[in-house]
Design a protein around this motif. Structure first.
Motif, PDB file in Angstrom:
ATOM      1  N   GLU A  68      52.011  -1.140  -0.532  1.00 51.04           N
ATOM      2  CA  GLU A  68      52.301  -2.343  -1.309  1.00 51.04           C
ATOM      3  C   GLU A  68      52.295  -3.577  -0.420  1.00 51.04           C
ATOM      4  O   GLU A  68      51.787  -4.633  -0.806  1.00 51.04           O
ATOM      5  N   ARG A  69      52.838  -3.463   0.789  1.00 48.85           N
ATOM      6  CA  ARG A  69      52.863  -4.592   1.714  1.00 48.85           C
ATOM      7  C   ARG A  69      51.446  -5.010   2.100  1.00 48.85           C
ATOM      8  O   ARG A  69      51.125  -6.196   2.162  1.00 48.85           O
ATOM      9  N   ILE A  70      50.579  -4.056   2.324  1.00 49.17           N
ATOM     10  CA  ILE A  70      49.182  -4.362   2.673  1.00 49.17           C
ATOM     11  C   ILE A  70      48.463  -4.973   1.479  1.00 49.17           C
ATOM     12  O   ILE A  70      47.731  -5.955   1.627  1.00 49.17           O
ATOM     13  N   LYS A  71      48.690  -4.439   0.295  1.00 46.66           N
ATOM     14  CA  LYS A  71      48.053  -5.014  -0.908  1.00 46.66           C
ATOM     15  C   LYS A  71      48.501  -6.441  -1.109  1.00 46.66           C
ATOM     16  O   LYS A  71      47.691  -7.311  -1.447  1.00 46.66           O
ATOM     17  N   ASN A  72      49.795  -6.708  -0.923  1.00 44.78           N
ATOM     18  CA  ASN A  72      50.311  -8.063  -1.113  1.00 44.78           C
ATOM     19  C   ASN A  72      49.789  -9.023  -0.062  1.00 44.78           C
ATOM     20  O   ASN A  72      49.579 -10.205  -0.340  1.00 44.78           O
ATOM     21  N   SER A  73      49.573  -8.554   1.147  1.00 45.15           N
ATOM     22  CA  SER A  73      49.076  -9.446   2.195  1.00 45.15           C
ATOM     23  C   SER A  73      47.587  -9.745   2.011  1.00 45.15           C
ATOM     24  O   SER A  73      47.114 -10.803   2.399  1.00 45.15           O
ATOM     25  N   ILE A  74      46.845  -8.820   1.407  1.00 43.86           N
ATOM     26  CA  ILE A  74      45.418  -9.032   1.170  1.00 43.86           C
ATOM     27  C   ILE A  74      45.204  -9.933  -0.049  1.00 43.86           C
ATOM     28  O   ILE A  74      44.365 -10.824  -0.036  1.00 43.86           O
ATOM     29  N   LEU A  75      45.962  -9.688  -1.093  1.00 45.60           N
ATOM     30  CA  LEU A  75      45.805 -10.466  -2.323  1.00 45.60           C
ATOM     31  C   LEU A  75      46.622 -11.690  -2.212  1.00 45.60           C
ATOM     32  O   LEU A  75      46.639 -12.702  -2.355  1.00 45.60           O
TER      33      LEU A  75
END
Length: 75
Positions: A68-75
């Protein structure tokens, strides 16, 4: 730290040689080496069993927070 780690690495081999040399007083050198190698193999198998048991126990872990942290940082 690196020098201490290197010395510790070589200390392990010195202790193995010392064990073989100590046992060679009682037994032939080849038998001493086999006994020390067998003992090390037994310890290695115990560690492998412990590690395999821990991996099987935690097999269903899923890094949801990291994803989730990676998805939030990409989006």
């Amino acid at each position: 730290m690196a020098a201490a780690a290197a010395l510790g690495f070589f200390l392990f081999f010195v202790l193995i040689v010392a064990a073989i040399a100590g046992l060679s007083v009682v037994w032939p050198v080849w038998l001493s080496a086999l006994v020390v190698a067998g003992g090390m193999l037994l310890i290695m198998l115990i560690f492998i069993g412990i590690g395999a048991r821990k991996i099987k126990k935690n097999k269903d872990l899923y890094p949801a927070a990291s994803i989730e942290r990676i998805k939030n940082s990409i989006l």
